[in-house]
Design a protein around this motif. Structure first.
Motif, short mmCIF file in Angstrom:
data_model
loop_
_atom_site.label_atom_id
_atom_site.label_comp_id
_atom_site.label_asym_id
_atom_site.label_seq_id
_atom_site.Cartn_x
_atom_site.Cartn_y
_atom_site.Cartn_z
N PHE A 86 -42.67 -91.41 -62.65
CA PHE A 86 -41.17 -91.62 -62.46
C PHE A 86 -40.45 -91.24 -63.81
O PHE A 86 -41.04 -91.40 -64.94
N PHE A 87 -39.22 -90.78 -63.62
CA PHE A 87 -38.53 -90.75 -64.89
C PHE A 87 -38.23 -91.96 -65.60
O PHE A 87 -38.16 -91.86 -66.93
N GLY A 88 -38.50 -93.16 -64.77
CA GLY A 88 -38.32 -94.36 -65.67
C GLY A 88 -39.73 -95.11 -66.00
O GLY A 88 -39.71 -95.65 -66.56
N GLY A 89 -40.79 -94.13 -65.75
CA GLY A 89 -42.23 -94.41 -66.20
C GLY A 89 -42.90 -94.70 -65.12
O GLY A 89 -43.08 -94.07 -64.01
N GLU A 90 -43.49 -95.96 -64.99
CA GLU A 90 -44.25 -96.34 -63.97
C GLU A 90 -43.25 -96.69 -62.83
O GLU A 90 -44.08 -96.55 -61.52
N LYS A 91 -42.06 -97.18 -63.08
CA LYS A 91 -41.15 -97.55 -62.05
C LYS A 91 -39.94 -96.67 -61.95
O LYS A 91 -39.82 -96.05 -63.05
N ILE A 92 -39.31 -96.63 -60.80
CA ILE A 92 -38.04 -95.65 -60.57
C ILE A 92 -37.00 -96.55 -61.74
O ILE A 92 -36.92 -97.54 -61.90
N GLY A 93 -36.06 -95.42 -62.47
CA GLY A 93 -35.14 -96.16 -63.11
C GLY A 93 -33.85 -95.30 -62.78
O GLY A 93 -33.71 -94.61 -62.10
N LEU A 94 -32.86 -95.49 -63.84
CA LEU A 94 -31.42 -94.88 -63.38
C LEU A 94 -31.67 -93.24 -63.11
O LEU A 94 -31.02 -92.78 -62.16
N ALA A 95 -32.36 -92.81 -63.96
CA ALA A 95 -32.59 -91.22 -63.89
C ALA A 95 -33.16 -90.81 -62.48
O ALA A 95 -32.58 -89.67 -62.17
N ASP A 96 -33.97 -91.60 -61.98
CA ASP A 96 -34.64 -91.40 -60.88
C ASP A 96 -33.49 -91.39 -59.68
O ASP A 96 -33.75 -90.47 -58.66
N LEU A 97 -32.93 -92.42 -59.65
CA LEU A 97 -31.64 -92.42 -58.68
C LEU A 97 -30.71 -91.27 -58.98
O LEU A 97 -30.32 -90.87 -57.88
N VAL A 98 -30.54 -90.84 -59.91
CA VAL A 98 -29.65 -89.95 -60.13
C VAL A 98 -30.18 -88.30 -59.76
O VAL A 98 -29.49 -87.54 -59.04
N PHE A 99 -31.42 -87.94 -60.09
CA PHE A 99 -32.26 -86.89 -59.69
C PHE A 99 -32.53 -86.95 -58.16
O PHE A 99 -32.80 -86.21 -57.54
N GLY A 100 -32.39 -88.15 -57.61
CA GLY A 100 -32.81 -88.56 -56.25
C GLY A 100 -32.20 -87.40 -55.12
O GLY A 100 -33.23 -87.30 -54.36
N TRP A 101 -31.15 -87.15 -55.19
CA TRP A 101 -30.51 -86.10 -54.23
C TRP A 101 -31.73 -84.80 -54.00
O TRP A 101 -31.66 -84.25 -52.97
N LEU A 102 -32.36 -84.43 -55.11
CA LEU A 102 -33.41 -83.46 -55.01
C LEU A 102 -34.30 -83.65 -54.11
O LEU A 102 -34.85 -82.75 -53.41
N ALA A 103 -34.85 -84.83 -54.03
CA ALA A 103 -35.97 -85.23 -53.22
C ALA A 103 -36.04 -84.83 -51.60
O ALA A 103 -37.01 -84.32 -51.13
N ASN A 104 -34.65 -84.87 -51.09
CA ASN A 104 -34.71 -84.70 -49.73
C ASN A 104 -33.68 -83.51 -49.47
O ASN A 104 -33.55 -82.87 -48.58
N LEU A 105 -32.59 -83.21 -50.45
CA LEU A 105 -31.80 -82.21 -50.14
C LEU A 105 -32.19 -80.84 -50.30
O LEU A 105 -31.70 -80.11 -49.64
N ILE A 106 -33.06 -80.78 -51.32
CA ILE A 106 -33.56 -79.36 -51.73
C ILE A 106 -34.00 -78.59 -50.49
O ILE A 106 -33.91 -77.68 -50.26
N CYS A 107 -34.66 -79.45 -49.62
CA CYS A 107 -35.51 -78.83 -48.42
C CYS A 107 -34.41 -78.41 -47.37
O CYS A 107 -34.50 -77.55 -46.50
#
Lengths: 220, 220
Positions: free
Chosen positions: B143-164
């Motif tokens: 993850f951007f946060g390393g082994e666990k999700i961090g703030l940057a993961d939540l911010v990039f999170g829109w990519l995960a489902n909205l890109i499709c």
């Protein structure tokens, strides 16, 4: 541990100045590298490959970019003279206004300087609306940080001395008596030793911004 | 103390979703108010007079606006499952990438969706350049946060489902096999229970973005 602190900046950058002030506030010794942005150094390209912009703080070989991120880093690394208060809500408030400066106020006032005609009128209107919010925020406070300067003061700091440069080049006032609290803050802030001793020379700023103005508004 | 947590958002806002995920990550109960942005509530205008935008978090009657500011507030107020690491340098890194998403990546990808012709080509080129930086940042990390999700993961999170959703409406791929680490991250991130259980329905998103697309690109 012997600390090595480098700051890549330009002599006049508003974003670099806030980092200079933060380091001075903390009493941190650093080595300054003044960049020529028309011929960026290998150091700048190496340390900020994403934006290739100043400022970059390099602490013991590790680069940090983006001035708001750098300010938070400085505040967390060197605890003396805190720029952010302890309480999460008060922290949020300072961060909110710092972001407001960068995303709303600074672009609107820059627009007055760079645009003409109807577009300039729109920039003036937007600036006045933004300045009203800032004036409101200062109610009952000496500084944005309260009794002492905080992160938001350093971020709004460019107003304190640069507005008079803009006004001199433009030939009209931007911040006038409609904003008494802001005018009082500008005076108070600009007289703080860490600010006064670390502000680029007014004459040199006038030359720089007159040149910029002429570039944006070539004689027809 | 009995906590009162309200969140003003819309059902689909990318900026609101990151706050929802953060609250879920922390296990905080909250009352959601879904705003109709064409008819903003008195509550929204009262709590965010500067931007009049969602999301706004209201904690025990005190409003906090701007999603990145809200995320930091949440992380400082409720310490469980930290979104930011302890070390200032690692914190700076997450903040840098969060800012990069909001200021560079998100506008460039939105440009692909809203623009046409040469302007769209430029948005595609800018997006690819930005995505390369993101891909690079994921090297050696889950993850951007390393082994666990961090703030940057939540911010990039829109990519995960909205890109499709974007890709389905546009009829072409944006993130393809040139970005294997990002594709792996998107899969991993979107399968986390707090994300999967708090994502707007795909069908409803397709309808919304198809309508938006048609607005930006009216039949000639």
């Amino acid at each position: 541990m012997a600390e090595e602190v480098k700051l890549l900046k330009t002599w006049s950058s508003r974003f670099g100045l806030r980092v200079v002030w933060a380091l001075k506030l903390k009493g941190i010794q650093y080595e300054a590298f003044d960049e020529d942005l028309s011929n960026k150094s290998a150091l700048l390209l190496q340390y900020n490959p994403v934006y290739k912009k100043v400022p970059v703080l390099v602490h013991n070989g590790k680069p940090i970019s983006e001035s708001l991120v750098i300010l938070e880093y400085i505040d967390e690394t060197w605890k003396q003279n805190p720029m952010l208060p302890q309480h999460p809500l008060e922290k949020a408030r300072q961060r909110f206004w710092a972001k407001f400066n960068d995303e709303k106020l600074l672009p609107s006032i820059s627009g007055i300087f760079t645009k003409e005609g109807k577009e300039r009128e729109e920039a003036v209107a937007a600036s006045l609306e933004n300045l009203k919010f800032v004036e409101e925020e200062l109610k009952g406070k000496k500084f944005f940080g309260g009794e002492k300067i905080g992160l938001a003061d350093l971020v709004f700091g460019w107003l304190a001395n640069l507005i008079c440069v803009f006004e001199e080049v433009l030939g009209f006032k931007i911040i006038d008596e409609r904003f008494p609290l802001l005018l009082a803050w500008m005076k108070e802030f600009s007289q703080l030793p860490i600010i006064k001793d670390n502000w680029p020379p007014h004459d040199k700023m006038i030359i720089k911004y007159q040149e910029q103005y002429d570039k944006y508004h070539p004689a027809k």
